[in-house]
Scaffold this active site. Structure first.
Site, short mmCIF file in Angstrom:
data_model
loop_
_atom_site.label_atom_id
_atom_site.label_comp_id
_atom_site.label_asym_id
_atom_site.label_seq_id
_atom_site.Cartn_x
_atom_site.Cartn_y
_atom_site.Cartn_z
N GLN A 73 2.33 -6.19 -2.85
CA GLN A 73 2.53 -6.27 -1.40
C GLN A 73 3.83 -5.54 -1.01
O GLN A 73 4.17 -4.57 -1.67
CB GLN A 73 2.54 -7.73 -0.89
CG GLN A 73 1.18 -8.40 -0.96
CD GLN A 73 0.80 -8.88 -2.35
OE1 GLN A 73 1.56 -9.55 -2.98
NE2 GLN A 73 -0.38 -8.53 -2.81
N GLY A 81 -4.01 -4.36 -4.96
CA GLY A 81 -4.97 -3.39 -5.50
C GLY A 81 -4.20 -2.13 -5.83
O GLY A 81 -3.97 -1.31 -4.96
N HIS A 82 -3.73 -2.03 -7.07
CA HIS A 82 -2.93 -0.87 -7.46
C HIS A 82 -3.85 0.19 -8.07
O HIS A 82 -4.38 0.01 -9.15
CB HIS A 82 -1.84 -1.27 -8.45
CG HIS A 82 -0.82 -2.18 -7.83
ND1 HIS A 82 0.24 -2.73 -8.50
CD2 HIS A 82 -0.72 -2.64 -6.56
CE1 HIS A 82 0.95 -3.47 -7.66
NE2 HIS A 82 0.38 -3.44 -6.48
N LYS A 124 2.34 2.11 -5.16
CA LYS A 124 3.10 1.66 -6.34
C LYS A 124 2.40 2.01 -7.63
O LYS A 124 3.02 2.38 -8.62
CB LYS A 124 3.30 0.14 -6.28
CG LYS A 124 4.24 -0.31 -5.18
CD LYS A 124 4.31 -1.82 -5.12
CE LYS A 124 3.13 -2.45 -4.44
NZ LYS A 124 3.11 -2.36 -2.98
N ASP A 143 0.82 -1.23 0.00
CA ASP A 143 0.00 0.00 0.00
C ASP A 143 0.85 1.27 0.00
O ASP A 143 0.42 2.30 0.52
CB ASP A 143 -0.96 0.03 1.22
CG ASP A 143 -1.79 -1.22 1.29
OD1 ASP A 143 -2.21 -1.69 0.23
OD2 ASP A 143 -1.99 -1.73 2.41
#
Ligand code: IMP
Length: 426
Positions: A225, A43-44, A19, A16
């Site tokens: 991650q 979840g980008h 990225k 988080d």
């Protein structure tokens, strides 16, 4: 930037770090963007042309025409979630089928893997990891047990292989006395997802990537991650199940260590963690709430509150060492704009012992802090490093001196324009 290299862009704490935004800024410089580990637990978030996309399995280079995007062998993929994600992008006008290759060696997440994820968590009780519930752990366990199904399996005689593995999972669930589940609808969508995936380019991406490197092309390995969630180097057992570090780039894409060029380590000006596990810098007071609120620290995948705390130099030093980080990227600096004093964790302490090295067992350690003067200036409108307030420059200088690594990019807000390049290293 050297030709024929793989640069890694890695979250180096608990994920988080933002990225998605940086990959978006970086992609123009690369020919290929490749994911090497993880799956839909990621979840980008990317804000593009006024639209917001949350990419889970698909690399963030997908918006650029002419770029190859690769889901590498080290990833795990859920066909139903992949289909939903891909259809949304296709509906927005992005031509995925020419731009995306999926490794035949990547492993498939079955609906029953997700049930097993819930069952294992339930069995752990108060020691539950707090997983994203996407079946990540059970799928990687299956891979290690050599009983998994891979993307290449969907090309031949798939139904029989699927039925056999599903039956095994159902038996395991009965053994765990976990029988109150119904995957009928989910399974239907999943099987639709299998058919949908068959329309994509399922290839030997490992050979393709190496061929491209030999031609002098450059690859960006997009991490998922963070280092402290790595299966080997994270806060085990409160970790994810893949190799999220530079080593994972090699195994997860099939490229040799001497192909690695720059290693960009992303971190936030403070710390967050989702899920259970040790987090010595966690703030349980209104300061933590304030950081969460200003930083919008709620999970992109699960919507859970992220746990918030001050920056952790013990964890950062460890992550820089394990990954061979060559450049640091500091995100969300603007979130700390309003604080009179900022704290940095410089050591951990337990039972009279003080350490600056990441301990084997991070449970029960207390953070030792150094106080730093806050800048109390709105950073979000600043467009050049030359205009940073002195106290913020001092904060950056302090971090660079402690971490022995240059901070080359500083982000001061969610927009692409709020990304300030301090120095060009590569
Ligand atoms: P899993 O990857 O779903 O098995 O979850 C294992 C641990 O990693 C849990 O604490 C999750 O909250 C955490 N985790 C997994 N993926 C991410 C991510 O993309 N960002 C932050 N935490 C994550």
């Amino acid at each position: 930037m050297k030709k024929g290299k793989v640069d890694a862009l890695l979250g180096i704490v608990f994920g988080d770090e933002g990225k998605g935004k940086v990959v978006d800024v970086f992609t123009p410089r690369y020919d290929v963007v490749a994911r090497f580990a993880g799956g839909p637990n990621a979840g980008h978030t990317i804000i593009f042309d006024g639209k917001k996309f949350v990419l889970r399995s698909i690399p963030s280079g997908i918006f650029d025409e002419g770029k190859l995007n690769v889901i590498g062998n080290g990833c795990v993929i859920a066909p139903d979630l992949f289909m939903a994600e891909a259809k949304e992008l296709e509906a927005a006008g992005y031509d995925l089928r020419s731009r995306l290759h999926i490794s035949k060696r990547a492993h498939l997440i079955l609906p029953t893997h997700r049930v097993l994820d819930r069952a294992y968590e339930a069995a752990k009780g108060k020691n539950a990891v707090g997983t994203t519930g996407k079946g990540i752990g059970p799928t990687y366990s299956e891979k290690a047990a050599r009983t998994g199904l891979r993307v290449g399996d969907i090309l031949e005689n798939f139904e029989a292989k699927y039925a056999a593995l599903k039956a095994r999972h159902e038996q395991q669930l009965r053994d765990l006395h976990y029988t109150d589940y119904d995957i009928t609808e989910e399974e239907q969508r999943w099987l639709e997802g299998i058919n949908y995936m068959r329309q994509f380019q399922l290839t030997d991406t490992e050979a393709e990537l190496n061929r491209m490197l030999n031609e002098g092309k450059n690859i960006l390995a997009e991490g998922a991650q963070g280092t402290m969630l790595d299966i080997d180097h994270g806060t085990y057992p409160f970790v994810s199940s893949s190799s999220t570090t530079t080593g994972g780039v090699c195994t997860g894409l099939g490229i040799a260590p001497n192909r690695i060029g720059e290693v960009f380590g992303i971190f936030k000006a403070y710390s967050t963690r989702v899920g259970a596990g040790p987090f010595p810098v966690e703030l349980f007071d209104e300061t933590g709430d304030k950081i969460r609120e200003i930083g919008h620290e709620y999970g992109a995948v699960t919507g859970r509150n992220r746990r918030c705390g001050w920056i952790d130099l013990v964890a950062l030093k460890y992550a820089i060492m394990v990954n061979g980080v060559t450049q640091l990227i500091m995100m969300k600096s603007d979130v700390l704009d309003g604080f009179e004093t900022i704290r940095a964790c410089v050591a951990y302490q337990k039972d009279g012992v003080t350490t600056t090295d990441m301990p084997y067992d991070t449970e029960g350690w207390q953070a030792v802090y150094k106080d730093i003067k806050g800048w109390q200036t709105d950073l979000s409108a600043i467009t050049s490093a030359a205009d940073f307030p002195e106290a913020f420059r001092n904060y950056i200088d302090y971090l660079e001196a402690e971490l022995h690594t240059p901070i080359t990019i500083v982000s001061v807000g969610p927009d692409r324009e709020q990304t300030i390049i301090r120095q060009h290293v590569s």
